[in-house]
Motif scaffolding. Structure first.
Motif, PDB file in Angstrom:
ATOM      1  N   VAL A 141       0.851  -1.190   0.000  1.00 30.98           N
ATOM      2  CA  VAL A 141       0.000   0.000   0.000  1.00 30.98           C
ATOM      3  C   VAL A 141       0.883   1.236   0.000  1.00 30.98           C
ATOM      4  N   LYS A 142       0.530   2.210  -0.805  1.00 28.26           N
ATOM      5  CA  LYS A 142       1.280   3.467  -0.835  1.00 28.26           C
ATOM      6  C   LYS A 142       1.047   4.225   0.467  1.00 28.26           C
ATOM      7  N   PRO A 143       2.097   4.765   1.056  1.00 31.01           N
ATOM      8  CA  PRO A 143       1.962   5.379   2.382  1.00 31.01           C
ATOM      9  C   PRO A 143       1.081   6.616   2.416  1.00 31.01           C
ATOM     10  N   GLU A 144       0.894   7.266   1.296  1.00 28.85           N
ATOM     11  CA  GLU A 144       0.065   8.472   1.302  1.00 28.85           C
ATOM     12  C   GLU A 144      -1.419   8.158   1.129  1.00 28.85           C
ATOM     13  N   SER A 145      -1.775   6.890   1.151  1.00 22.50           N
ATOM     14  CA  SER A 145      -3.174   6.513   0.968  1.00 22.50           C
ATOM     15  C   SER A 145      -4.037   7.079   2.090  1.00 22.50           C
ATOM     16  N   LYS A 146      -5.081   7.791   1.711  1.00 28.19           N
ATOM     17  CA  LYS A 146      -5.998   8.382   2.691  1.00 28.19           C
ATOM     18  C   LYS A 146      -7.055   7.354   3.060  1.00 28.19           C
ATOM     19  N   LEU A 147      -7.324   7.237   4.349  1.00 19.99           N
ATOM     20  CA  LEU A 147      -8.301   6.273   4.830  1.00 19.99           C
ATOM     21  C   LEU A 147      -9.559   6.992   5.286  1.00 19.99           C
ATOM     22  N   THR A 148     -10.700   6.381   5.012  1.00 17.57           N
ATOM     23  CA  THR A 148     -11.985   6.851   5.508  1.00 17.57           C
ATOM     24  C   THR A 148     -12.656   5.672   6.187  1.00 17.57           C
ATOM     25  N   LEU A 149     -12.700   5.696   7.518  1.00 19.22           N
ATOM     26  CA  LEU A 149     -13.196   4.547   8.266  1.00 19.22           C
ATOM     27  C   LEU A 149     -14.713   4.499   8.274  1.00 19.22           C
ATOM     28  N   ASP A 150     -15.261   3.311   8.071  1.00 16.80           N
ATOM     29  CA  ASP A 150     -16.688   3.081   8.248  1.00 16.80           C
ATOM     30  C   ASP A 150     -16.911   2.825   9.734  1.00 16.80           C
ATOM     31  N   LYS A 151     -17.420   3.829  10.435  1.00 16.82           N
ATOM     32  CA  LYS A 151     -17.544   3.740  11.888  1.00 16.82           C
ATOM     33  C   LYS A 151     -18.542   2.670  12.330  1.00 16.82           C
TER      34      LYS A 151
END
Length: 197
Positions: A119-129
């Motif tokens: 995985v590329k380190p700059e990948s932005k994550l959006t968590l499904d709470k």
């Protein structure tokens, strides 16, 4: 352990020991997880999730993104990537699939295929709470060092089974997630060999 070292170790193994899984008497429901290795220049780090605390099953446990296969999935890679996108917003385009580990059967009735991706380190994550309370990274070198693996034995139906635990900061990685990490360690590090070898 950096990317080049990981790939050399992972793809040049001849015979690998695997930890004993749960001996299901039936074909478990197919599932896949993504083992995301965040590729920093100097090291790889493992991306893990903390499951939401309100969930009915495995609440608060440390896990890889993943879940049961669906009819439209290209199993197992499609399942692992779909689940990672749904759970933590990790775009499939940010993941380079490099291999998989052997199936792992669980007491909950799943047969899990672990898929490994860079995985590329700059990948932005959006968590499904609804599913994930938090996400965090731990160094691959730490998780692969079996000196950091704790073992507890449990008894079920007259048989003894090991349960593995890997403490990291305030987290306790255990169960199937720890067993999968332990199996990965056998692909990368021969018994009684250090990471520096």
């Amino acid at each position: 352990m950096n990317r080049a070292d990981f790939l050399r170790r992972f793809h040049h193994i001849e015979r690998v020991h695997s930890e004993r899984d749960y001996p299901l008497s039936y074909t478990g429901r197919p599932a896949a997880v993504l083992i995301p290795l965040v590729d920093y220049a100097s090291e790889l780090r493992v991306l893990l999730t903390e499951r939401a605390h309100h969930l009915r099953h495995h609440a608060g446990q440390i896990a890889f993104p993943g879940g049961g296969a669906e009819a439209e999935d290209s199993f197992p890679v499609g399942t692992a990537l779909r689940e990672a996108e749904e759970e933590i917003g990790l775009s499939p385009e940010r993941v380079q699939i490099i291999g998989a580990l052997p199936d792992y059967r669980t007491i909950s009735g799943y047969t899990i295929k672990p898929v490994i991706g860079l995985v590329k380190p700059e990948s932005k994550l959006t968590l499904d709470k609804n599913e994930v309370a938090s996400a965090f990274e731990a160094p691959l070198s730490y998780l692969m060092d079996r000196e950091n693996h704790l073992t507890h034995h449990t008894h079920r139906h007259g048989q003894t089974f090991p349960i593995y635990f890997i403490p990291w900061k305030q987290y306790m990685i255990w169960g199937a997630t720890a067993a999968l990490l332990r199996n990965l360690s056998f692909h990368l590090i021969a018994d009684d060999k250090s990471l520096s070898s």
